[in-house]
Design a protein around this motif. Structure first.
Motif, PDB file in Angstrom:
ATOM      1  N   UNK A 114       0.834  -1.207   0.000  1.00 40.41           N
ATOM      2  CA  UNK A 114       0.000   0.000   0.000  1.00 40.41           C
ATOM      3  C   UNK A 114       0.868   1.256   0.000  1.00 40.41           C
ATOM      4  N   UNK A 115       1.940   1.230   0.792  1.00 41.58           N
ATOM      5  CA  UNK A 115       2.842   2.378   0.819  1.00 41.58           C
ATOM      6  C   UNK A 115       3.532   2.561  -0.528  1.00 41.58           C
ATOM      7  N   UNK A 116       3.932   1.426  -1.127  1.00 41.04           N
ATOM      8  CA  UNK A 116       4.596   1.491  -2.437  1.00 41.04           C
ATOM      9  C   UNK A 116       3.643   2.043  -3.490  1.00 41.04           C
ATOM     10  N   UNK A 117       2.387   1.543  -3.479  1.00 38.09           N
ATOM     11  CA  UNK A 117       1.416   2.029  -4.447  1.00 38.09           C
ATOM     12  C   UNK A 117       1.128   3.512  -4.243  1.00 38.09           C
ATOM     13  N   UNK A 118       1.035   3.911  -2.975  1.00 32.92           N
ATOM     14  CA  UNK A 118       0.763   5.317  -2.689  1.00 32.92           C
ATOM     15  C   UNK A 118       1.903   6.201  -3.160  1.00 32.92           C
ATOM     16  N   UNK A 119       3.122   5.678  -3.079  1.00 31.94           N
ATOM     17  CA  UNK A 119       4.292   6.457  -3.483  1.00 31.94           C
ATOM     18  C   UNK A 119       4.469   6.468  -4.994  1.00 31.94           C
ATOM     19  N   UNK A 127      -2.953   5.393 -12.445  1.00 27.02           N
ATOM     20  CA  UNK A 127      -1.772   5.371 -13.312  1.00 27.02           C
ATOM     21  C   UNK A 127      -0.536   5.687 -12.484  1.00 27.02           C
ATOM     22  N   UNK A 128       0.645   5.379 -13.035  1.00 29.32           N
ATOM     23  CA  UNK A 128       1.864   5.752 -12.322  1.00 29.32           C
ATOM     24  C   UNK A 128       1.970   7.281 -12.294  1.00 29.32           C
ATOM     25  N   UNK A 129       2.643   7.807 -11.283  1.00 24.69           N
ATOM     26  CA  UNK A 129       2.738   9.255 -11.149  1.00 24.69           C
ATOM     27  C   UNK A 129       3.981   9.798 -11.852  1.00 24.69           C
ATOM     28  N   UNK A 130       4.195  11.093 -11.717  1.00 24.22           N
ATOM     29  CA  UNK A 130       5.280  11.774 -12.433  1.00 24.22           C
ATOM     30  C   UNK A 130       6.647  11.256 -12.026  1.00 24.22           C
ATOM     31  N   UNK A 131       6.867  11.101 -10.726  1.00 25.65           N
ATOM     32  CA  UNK A 131       8.180  10.661 -10.235  1.00 25.65           C
ATOM     33  C   UNK A 131       8.491   9.262 -10.748  1.00 25.65           C
ATOM     34  N   UNK A 132       7.522   8.371 -10.681  1.00 30.17           N
ATOM     35  CA  UNK A 132       7.730   7.001 -11.152  1.00 30.17           C
ATOM     36  C   UNK A 132       7.975   6.970 -12.650  1.00 30.17           C
ATOM     37  N   UNK A 133       7.239   7.787 -13.382  1.00 29.52           N
ATOM     38  CA  UNK A 133       7.402   7.840 -14.833  1.00 29.52           C
ATOM     39  C   UNK A 133       8.805   8.307 -15.206  1.00 29.52           C
ATOM     40  N   UNK A 134       9.287   9.319 -14.511  1.00 26.14           N
ATOM     41  CA  UNK A 134      10.626   9.826 -14.810  1.00 26.14           C
ATOM     42  C   UNK A 134      11.681   8.754 -14.543  1.00 26.14           C
ATOM     43  N   UNK A 135      11.510   8.020 -13.444  1.00 26.96           N
ATOM     44  CA  UNK A 135      12.477   6.964 -13.116  1.00 26.96           C
ATOM     45  C   UNK A 135      12.416   5.829 -14.143  1.00 26.96           C
ATOM     46  N   UNK A 136      11.203   5.395 -14.506  1.00 23.99           N
ATOM     47  CA  UNK A 136      11.058   4.330 -15.486  1.00 23.99           C
ATOM     48  C   UNK A 136      11.574   4.764 -16.845  1.00 23.99           C
ATOM     49  N   UNK A 137      11.307   6.017 -17.216  1.00 27.56           N
ATOM     50  CA  UNK A 137      11.779   6.518 -18.505  1.00 27.56           C
ATOM     51  C   UNK A 137      13.303   6.509 -18.591  1.00 27.56           C
ATOM     52  N   UNK A 138      13.949   6.982 -17.524  1.00 26.87           N
ATOM     53  CA  UNK A 138      15.418   6.981 -17.524  1.00 26.87           C
ATOM     54  C   UNK A 138      15.981   5.572 -17.634  1.00 26.87           C
ATOM     55  N   UNK A 139      15.415   4.655 -16.854  1.00 26.37           N
ATOM     56  CA  UNK A 139      15.937   3.284 -16.866  1.00 26.37           C
ATOM     57  C   UNK A 139      15.734   2.626 -18.226  1.00 26.37           C
TER      58      UNK A 139
END
Length: 204
Positions: free
Chosen positions: A81-86, A94-106
């Protein structure tokens, strides 16, 4: 004379010493059988008691194990739940901005590392007229628009694609379509436009 006659004819008192003196073999066998039977009974009582104690101990261990598993499951649920919230946008899922930026870079780093010529596309989507609808119809109406649009994006793209809500009415998709190249990417873009043009919320 009477006392002597009574003494001769009366039955002597039956005592252990009398039985042993008159019937030593039978008395010994009876005593052995009696002691053996008592020992067997005591042994079975001990076994039953021991078995009950083992059963009770096993039941306590099972309860402790079940409680431990429940605690682990609760911790795992809290962690997820904490991971999903983050990582996820609360409204659309949907994934949020921070997650998208990290996934995009990787993903871009992986693409450059492998040296492949794989086609990738980045969709930057800003919904027209959303603010006007949100202001005139209310925030609940606007939330339904965003939720329906996010659901449509999930249907257009696959789980392998990164679909994110950046905030407000801004969405971003990073996709690497399997086969088709540019033509497939353009087809996806047309599907996104069709989704937006035919979007409804609360029957409007």
């Amino acid at each position: 004379e009477f006392h002597k006659l009574v003494s001769k004819t009366s039955v002597p008192p039956i005592t252990v010493s009398y039985i042993l003196s008159r019937h030593p073999l039978q008395a010994s066998l009876a005593l052995i059988i009696l002691l053996g039977g008592g020992a067997v009974i005591l042994f079975f009582i001990y076994r039953v008691k021991l078995q009950r104690e083992k059963t009770a101990a096993l039941a306590r261990k099972n309860l402790d194990l079940e409680q431990a598993l429940n605690d682990v499951e609760k911790m795992r649920g809290a962690r997820d739940a904490y991971k999903n919230e983050a990582e996820l946008d609360r409204l659309t899922g949907l994934i949020n901005k921070v997650t998208m930026e990290r996934m995009g870079r990787s993903r871009l780093e992986l693409l450059s590392f492998t040296g492949g010529a794989k086609t990738m596309a980045l969709f930057i989507i800003d919904m027209d007229h959303f603010k006007r609808a949100n202001d005139t119809k209310g925030h609940q109406f606007g939330d339904v628009i965003l939720i329906n649009f996010a659901r449509g994006l999930k249907e257009i793209f696959t789980k392998a694609d990164a679909v994110a809500r950046f905030g407000g009415d801004e969405f971003v998709v990073l996709t690497a379509p399997q086969g088709g190249g540019r033509e497939r990417i353009e087809a996806k873009a047309r599907e996104v436009l069709s989704l937006a043009r035919n979007l409804t919320a609360q029957g409007q």
